[in-house]
Enzyme design. Structure first.
Site, PDB file in Angstrom:
ATOM      1  N   HIS A   1      -3.772  14.934   4.885  1.00 24.08           N
ATOM      2  CA  HIS A   1      -3.370  13.845   3.609  1.00 24.08           C
ATOM      3  C   HIS A   1      -1.970  14.306   3.110  1.00 24.08           C
ATOM      4  CE1 HIS A   1      -5.486  11.069   0.662  1.00 24.08           C
ATOM      5  NE2 HIS A   1      -4.413  10.827   0.607  1.00 24.08           N
TER       6      HIS A   1
ATOM      7  N   GLU B   1     -12.470  15.293   3.054  1.00 23.61           N
ATOM      8  CA  GLU B   1     -11.224  16.160   3.281  1.00 23.61           C
ATOM      9  C   GLU B   1     -11.255  17.689   2.412  1.00 23.61           C
ATOM     10  OE1 GLU B   1      -8.153  12.506   3.651  1.00 23.61           O
ATOM     11  OE2 GLU B   1      -8.171  13.767   1.933  1.00 23.61           O
TER      12      GLU B   1
END
Length: 350
Positions: A298, A270
């Site tokens: 997220h 990420e």
């Protein structure tokens, strides 16, 4: 220097006002933004009574060896796979998490991803934005389904998994779950159906929603083999941990059509690299999975209210442990007990 608790990667603007209010009269808050992590002097690491960290700090033996005064590490969040529980326990340091700050937010997000796909929300929106006339067609969204005909499968019936399951049940879906750690009778108290194995759940679920921590057992639990076991045309939702899904295998399953769609809030890396297999396939011109994949950054935990909870509750957990020497959210109690037993044995031999 007054006693203090170190926050090396605070995810909010400085100063750490919420944390300071929690600690008032006991400890100071020494807080840094993630971009300033490398500039934290060794003296602050060494002097900290406690450490409250997010996901950007790897708490391993080397780091802990530089924190001789530390008695507790608190993960400001639910997952603690970035913390070496054994290394902390061997050094007499408790590791706690903050399991209750975002339960409802993450469960809501899992259901939102499900509805976005099963009701065609994102596909309709994109089509109308591209062409208000030609895009005004209800029949063009892929995989729109009546919710009451769907089986919602929950993998991991912890706090968030339970909240997601109850939301899906309220929407009229048949809800099944697999969690070998939940006691017998859980299914009766919640009005859900227990599946004897992951394979059994995958075989009947129209939606598979992941709510497990990341561990050696759950690493890539959704891989080429398990994705192939999913009911053809089913949907995968992941608001748990990114490492639980093998994204290369998921890309293949989406492209083949065996997995109809996926909603992902967490990824193994990420943010994702644009050249990664999933991103490249999704973003390609004329991609067949353009309207069959939703990715969010997220963000399932996020709301202004949840951020306040996260900051205040993680700070309160650290303070409570430092004041009382215990926490109901201690994640490495077994390692701590072993370390204490070893210390007692060594003292007896001396």
């Amino acid at each position: 220097m007054p006693p203090f608790i170190l926050h090396p990667d605070l995810q909010s603007p400085l100063p750490a006002d919420i944390e300071a209010k929690v600690y008032a009269g006991h400890y100071e808050a020494k807080a840094f933004r993630p971009s300033d992590f490398a500039s934290i002097p060794a003296s602050l690491w060494a002097g900290a009574s406690g450490l409250v960290c997010y996901h950007e700090v790897t708490v391993n033996a080397e780091l802990l060896d530089g924190m001789p005064n530390c008695r507790v590490v608190v993960r400001a969040g639910v997952g603690f796979d970035n913390i070496d529980l054994k290394a902390a326990g061997e050094r007499g340091i408790a590791v706690c998490n903050t399991p209750d700050y975002g339960t409802t937010d993450v469960a809501d997000h899992a259901i939102a991803l499900t509805l976005g796909l099963l009701r065609g929300i994102t596909a309709y929106n994109r089509a109308i934005m591209a062409d208000p006339q030609k895009g005004w067609r209800f029949e063009d969204a892929p995989h729109v389904r009546r919710l009451s005909t769907q089986v919602f499968g929950v993998v991991g019936l912890g706090r968030i998994g339970t909240a997601a399951a109850l939301r899906a049940k309220a929407l009229g879906m048949r809800v099944v779950f697999f969690d070998p750690n939940r006691t017998t009778g859980t299914e009766l108290s919640l009005g859900l159906e227990r599946m004897p194995s992951l394979e059994a759940l995958l075989a009947i679920s129209d939606v598979v929603s992941l709510h497990t921590p990341l561990s050696p057992e759950t690493k890539h639990m959704m891989n080429a083999e398990t994705l192939a076991q999913m009911k053809p045309g089913s949907v995968l939702i992941n608001t748990g941990r990114g490492g639980c899904v093998d994204l290369a295998a998921l890309t293949d399953a989406l492209m083949s059509g065996h997995v109809a769609a996926a909603g992902l809030d967490v990824l193994e890396a990420e943010p994702p690299a644009a050249a990664s297999a999933l991103m490249a396939a999704w973003r390609a011109d004329g991609s067949p999975i353009r309207d069959r994949l939703i990715v969010t950054p997220h963000a399932a935990f996020y709301s202004p209210s949840s951020l306040i909870d996260l900051r205040s509750k993680s700070a309160a957990t650290a303070l409570n442990y430092l004041l009382t020497g215990d926490s109901r959210d201690c994640a490495n109690r077994d390692f701590l007990d072993l370390a204490k037993a070893g210390a007692r044995a060594a003292a007896a031999r001396a």
